[in-house]
Write an enzyme that holds these catalytic residues in place. Structure first.
Site, PDB file in Angstrom:
ATOM      1  CB  CYS A   1      -0.914  -0.002   1.224  1.00  0.00           C
ATOM      2  SG  CYS A   1      -1.942   1.479   1.355  1.00  0.00           S
TER       3      CYS A   1
ATOM      4  CB  CYS B   1     -14.869  15.578   7.070  1.00  0.00           C
ATOM      5  SG  CYS B   1     -16.175  15.022   8.181  1.00  0.00           S
TER       6      CYS B   1
END
Length: 383
Positions: free
Chosen positions: A88, A341
């Protein structure tokens, strides 16, 4: 500006199957085009982007597979089948290293990953958090037990204590357990226990020390979030009388306290209070005496607005309630710093605020989650 890294270096080998990213790292978040289009007549929004790889200091990963082949990663796109993601690109390198260590450790001890179809197995999820200054990793094991009372759970406790001793003191920060024996998709319950290590993970933001436990919310992209914090501080007026709602452990409030006449911080999560007060103790008495903490929901604490002239909010994705906006509008507050957000909820909140006499003066975007459709907005309203 994006860092000058080649597209090849930013092409994740897990992208085609992993649900973690919606687009490649070298692509600007598509949602930003919509933000620009929405405000092009009134503002000139700026998008702040930090480093595109290795930024994620906090990761929650599913544990599935078998004793012989445990899988630690995210779910495949459109499924609940877990996928290993050893390379990742967004993970801090210490997280990828820790995942490999735990997989090998599980294989060696033949430990049971969780099985969703039967609700059997012991280990459901893992959370890894890297402390930036030390590079140490705080790890949480989400176990399929109610506590450490059963013989099976005691085996886990013994193995976790042994795990702490298997590596050098420079790797693990602390080892925690969250007990979750319920048939649910919710990762954490309220039942936490520290097995080994330090009780608090410390981060420093522009010289202000903030501490966290695993039960506290914290941003994953701390380097870029620190830039957002500095901008918030620059927008707060000298000697402002501030109320911060949705304060968490006080990362924003404690960071701006030096500029304020006083600041009241409100947070619904009772686990935040302990860390807030430990961090407050790190400040000088001159600053710490300005700061107060209140537990409860924002809507239940609107009385805190009395005498304030500035409000800072960082709500969850659902945004601000109509009750909150009405209470804010009826108060003496004339400056609102809104960290959002959730783009959809922000659009609705913005229209409501404007209809009640607020003016949107500034807007900036922060790409806190490169590879995703998520954009954090920092906005300034005045009236």
């Amino acid at each position: 500006m994006l860092f000058p890294i080649s597209k090849q270096a930013l092409s994740c080998p897990h992208f085609d199957s992993c649900a973690g990213c919606s687009h490649q790292l070298f692509v600007e978040p598509p949602i930003w085009r919509e933000v620009i289009e929405n405000f092009k007549e009134t503002l000139n929004p700026i998008l702040h982007q930090g480093t595109l790889t290795g930024w994620r200091c906090r990761a929650k990963l599913a544990v599935r597979g078998t004793k012989q082949n445990p899988i630690i990663g995210l779910f495949k796109k459109g499924s609940h089948e877990a996928l290993n993601i050893p390379f990742c690109l967004v993970h801090h390198p210490r997280i990828n290293q820790a995942v490999t260590m735990i997989q090998n450790w599980m294989e060696r001890h033949q430990l049971n990953p969780y099985q969703e179809h039967s609700q059997a197995g012991d280990l459901r999820y893992l959370q890894f958090v890297v402390e930036r200054a030390s590079g140490k990793v705080q790890i949480v094991f989400v176990l399929n037990f109610k506590d450490f009372s059963s013989p099976e759970s005691q085996i886990w406790r013994k193995l976790l204590l042994e795990l702490a001793q298997e590596t050098t003191n420079a790797f693990w920060h602390s080892i925690w357990v969250n007990f979750n024996p319920h048939a649910t998709n919710t990762i954490f319950t309220d039942k936490w226990e520290k097995v080994w290590g330090e009780p608090y993970l410390w981060e420093s933001f522009d010289g202000v020390k903030i501490c966290f436990q695993p039960s506290n919310f914290a941003q994953a992209n701390l380097d870029l979030f620190e830039k957002l914090l500095k901008k918030v501080k620059s927008w707060v007026r000298e000697k402002a009388k501030v109320v911060e709602f949705f304060a968490g452990v006080g990362t924003i409030g404690l960071s701006v306290a030096a500029k304020c006449s006083w600041i009241k911080c409100e947070e619904i999560n009772p686990h935040s209070k302990e860390c807030f007060y430990y961090a407050k103790q790190q400040l000088s008495s001159e600053i710490s005496q300005k700061i107060m903490f209140y537990t409860g929901s924002a809507d239940e604490n609107l009385n805190l607005l009395q005498g304030a002239d500035t409000v800072i909010v960082d709500p969850p994705r659902k945004g601000l309630s109509r009750k909150f906006i009405e209470g804010l509008t009826q108060s003496s507050v004339d400056q609102l710093i809104y960290v959002s957000c959730g783009w959809d909820s922000f659009k609705k909140n913005k229209e409501t605020l404007i209809s009640q006499g607020w003016n949107l003066k500034k807007l900036e975007g922060y790409s806190l989650f490169p590879g995703s459709e998520h954009i954090e907005l920092l906005t300034l309203f005045e009236r």
